[in-house]
Design an enzyme around this catalytic site. Structure first.
Site, PDB file in Angstrom:
ATOM      1  N   ASP A  41       0.931  -1.263   0.162  1.00 47.24           N
ATOM      2  CA  ASP A  41       0.029  -0.052   0.028  1.00 47.24           C
ATOM      3  C   ASP A  41       0.550   1.396  -0.034  1.00 47.24           C
ATOM      4  O   ASP A  41       1.756   1.472   0.985  1.00 47.24           O
ATOM      5  CB  ASP A  41      -0.854   0.199   1.431  1.00 47.24           C
ATOM      6  CG  ASP A  41      -1.820   1.201   1.411  1.00 47.24           C
ATOM      7  OD1 ASP A  41      -2.873   1.106   0.786  1.00 47.24           O
ATOM      8  OD2 ASP A  41      -1.506   2.282   1.568  1.00 47.24           O
ATOM      9  N   TYR A  46       2.806  10.047  -0.558  1.00 47.37           N
ATOM     10  CA  TYR A  46       3.839   9.508   0.352  1.00 47.37           C
ATOM     11  C   TYR A  46       5.065   9.832  -0.361  1.00 47.37           C
ATOM     12  O   TYR A  46       6.321   9.696   0.155  1.00 47.37           O
ATOM     13  CB  TYR A  46       4.028   8.114   0.662  1.00 47.37           C
ATOM     14  CG  TYR A  46       2.702   7.463   1.309  1.00 47.37           C
ATOM     15  CD1 TYR A  46       1.612   8.417   1.952  1.00 47.37           C
ATOM     16  CD2 TYR A  46       2.272   6.257   1.351  1.00 47.37           C
ATOM     17  CE1 TYR A  46       0.486   7.992   2.505  1.00 47.37           C
ATOM     18  CE2 TYR A  46       1.010   5.791   2.045  1.00 47.37           C
ATOM     19  CZ  TYR A  46       0.313   6.679   2.434  1.00 47.37           C
ATOM     20  OH  TYR A  46      -0.901   6.288   3.175  1.00 47.37           O
ATOM     21  N   LYS A  71      -3.080   6.010  -4.192  1.00 43.34           N
ATOM     22  CA  LYS A  71      -4.160   6.804  -3.821  1.00 43.34           C
ATOM     23  C   LYS A  71      -4.006   8.060  -4.521  1.00 43.34           C
ATOM     24  O   LYS A  71      -2.967   8.742  -4.634  1.00 43.34           O
ATOM     25  CB  LYS A  71      -4.181   7.185  -2.313  1.00 43.34           C
ATOM     26  CG  LYS A  71      -4.285   5.846  -1.493  1.00 43.34           C
ATOM     27  CD  LYS A  71      -4.172   5.997  -0.013  1.00 43.34           C
ATOM     28  CE  LYS A  71      -3.793   4.739   0.846  1.00 43.34           C
ATOM     29  NZ  LYS A  71      -2.281   4.347   0.855  1.00 43.34           N
ATOM     30  N   HIS A 104      -7.827   9.518  -1.375  1.00 44.34           N
ATOM     31  CA  HIS A 104      -7.052   9.462  -0.188  1.00 44.34           C
ATOM     32  C   HIS A 104      -7.859  10.069   0.844  1.00 44.34           C
ATOM     33  O   HIS A 104      -8.049   9.577   1.919  1.00 44.34           O
ATOM     34  CB  HIS A 104      -5.684   9.921  -0.159  1.00 44.34           C
ATOM     35  CG  HIS A 104      -4.549   9.539   0.619  1.00 44.34           C
ATOM     36  ND1 HIS A 104      -3.146   9.838   0.413  1.00 44.34           N
ATOM     37  CD2 HIS A 104      -4.693   9.170   1.842  1.00 44.34           C
ATOM     38  CE1 HIS A 104      -2.611   9.360   1.367  1.00 44.34           C
ATOM     39  NE2 HIS A 104      -3.608   8.945   2.417  1.00 44.34           N
ATOM     40  N   LYS A 222       3.119  -0.946   8.988  1.00 44.14           N
ATOM     41  CA  LYS A 222       4.432  -0.475   8.229  1.00 44.14           C
ATOM     42  C   LYS A 222       5.545  -0.470   9.289  1.00 44.14           C
ATOM     43  O   LYS A 222       5.478  -0.219  10.376  1.00 44.14           O
ATOM     44  CB  LYS A 222       4.374   0.725   7.721  1.00 44.14           C
ATOM     45  CG  LYS A 222       4.399   2.023   8.623  1.00 44.14           C
ATOM     46  CD  LYS A 222       5.754   2.742   8.587  1.00 44.14           C
ATOM     47  CE  LYS A 222       5.444   3.914   9.409  1.00 44.14           C
ATOM     48  NZ  LYS A 222       6.926   4.675   9.824  1.00 44.14           N
ATOM     49  N   SER A 223       6.730  -0.792   8.655  1.00 48.81           N
ATOM     50  CA  SER A 223       8.168  -0.855   9.502  1.00 48.81           C
ATOM     51  C   SER A 223       9.081  -0.952   8.341  1.00 48.81           C
ATOM     52  O   SER A 223       9.142  -1.471   7.111  1.00 48.81           O
ATOM     53  CB  SER A 223       8.212  -2.078  10.349  1.00 48.81           C
ATOM     54  OG  SER A 223       9.458  -1.956  10.959  1.00 48.81           O
ATOM     55  N   ASN A 232       5.468  -8.971  12.210  1.00 48.22           N
ATOM     56  CA  ASN A 232       4.091  -8.276  12.017  1.00 48.22           C
ATOM     57  C   ASN A 232       3.437  -9.435  10.625  1.00 48.22           C
ATOM     58  O   ASN A 232       2.161  -9.291  10.709  1.00 48.22           O
ATOM     59  CB  ASN A 232       4.358  -6.987  11.175  1.00 48.22           C
ATOM     60  CG  ASN A 232       4.419  -6.040  12.335  1.00 48.22           C
ATOM     61  OD1 ASN A 232       4.389  -6.256  13.426  1.00 48.22           O
ATOM     62  ND2 ASN A 232       4.976  -4.731  11.992  1.00 48.22           N
TER      63      ASN A 232
END
Length: 270
Positions: A41, A46, A71, A104, A222-223, A232
């Site tokens: 995603d 971003y 988005k 978004h 997220k990481s 995760n």
């Protein structure tokens, strides 16, 4: 996998890249794909779509086995603007299509989200994306879109201390898949589940993510840390009991961490 209201199947566990620096995005997404994520995603806002696309191309995984979401930015709302913005996202991604394209934010100050939604319908009917949806849309925003075309997904802030139950109930009634961003409450919610985590010999983050999965949410943690990327994703070795699920669901306190969709109007263009 979750089946969307148009029959498209989407991996329930996704990998988010919000606030991942552009120069770190390709590495992080490649690691996520190597671990097993097949749903990535991103968003035009971003500024890291290029890194996502580079990782997809470098992964060696067939494109049809990966599910990529991006988005539309607030500053590109409007029918013609949205059409152009999708083309520009594909150019940055270096891909022929995105699997899911989202508005978004509703950006109600501009009041162009219905026009933008019609553009997304055009993209979908032209078979240039597999599904279309929205993000941060509240009931009053969804009501206006329902007259046009029901979104496949609503991506919203959702974690144990901010559950938006009125909104999630409405989405379920309309067969709109619920996708949780900030699913861990940006770490704030984890302290509440340490005992449950100890009982299952897993991390608090795994407990919260498992709670999302058992509720049927799509989830996009997220990481950039390789160990956390792996843990995760590793959510299949345990199941939360009904009592544990209820205890986590009882944590709801209206603890919004992000922006209010009724007022957020930043253009998102840098």
């Amino acid at each position: 996998m979750i089946t969307l209201n148009n029959g498209v199947r989407i991996p329930q566990r996704g990998f988010g890249v919000f606030q991942v620096p552009p120069d770190e995005t390709q590495r992080a997404v490649e690691q996520a794909i190597e671990v097993g994520y097949r749903h990535i995603d991103t968003a035009a806002a971003y500024n890291n779509e290029a890194g996502v696309g580079a990782a997809v191309r470098a992964s060696g995984v067939p494109r049809e086995e990966l599910f990529v979401t991006t988005k539309l930015r607030n500053g590109e709302h409007g029918y013609e603007s949205a059409l152009r913005a999708y083309d520009e996202s594909l150019q940055r991604l270096g891909l022929d299509y995105a699997d899911l394209y989202l508005l978004h934010w509703p950006n109600p100050t501009a009041d162009l989200y219905v026009d933008s939604w019609r553009a997304l319908q055009r993209i979908y009917t032209d078979e240039r994306t597999r599904a279309i949806g929205v993000s941060n849309f509240l009931p009053e925003h969804l009501d206006r879109l329902a007259k046009e075309f029901v979104p496949a997904v609503n991506q919203i802030e959702l974690h144990p201390t901010y559950q938006q139950r009125e909104l999630t109930d409405l989405c379920r009634e309309r067969s709109i898949a619920i996708e949780a961003y900030s699913p861990l409450g940006q770490g704030h919610d984890l302290r509440h589940v340490t005992k449950i985590a100890a009982a299952h010999q897993v991390t608090p983050a795994q407990v919260v993510l498992r709670w999302h999965l058992q509720l049927g949410h799509l989830v996009i943690p997220k990481s950039t840390d390789p160990h956390r990327i792996r843990t995760n994703f590793d959510l299949d070795g345990f199941v939360l009991t009904d009592a544990e699920m209820a205890a986590i669901s009882a944590l709801d306190s209206g603890n919004r961490l992000g922006n209010d969709p009724r007022t957020f109007a930043i253009s998102q263009i840098r």
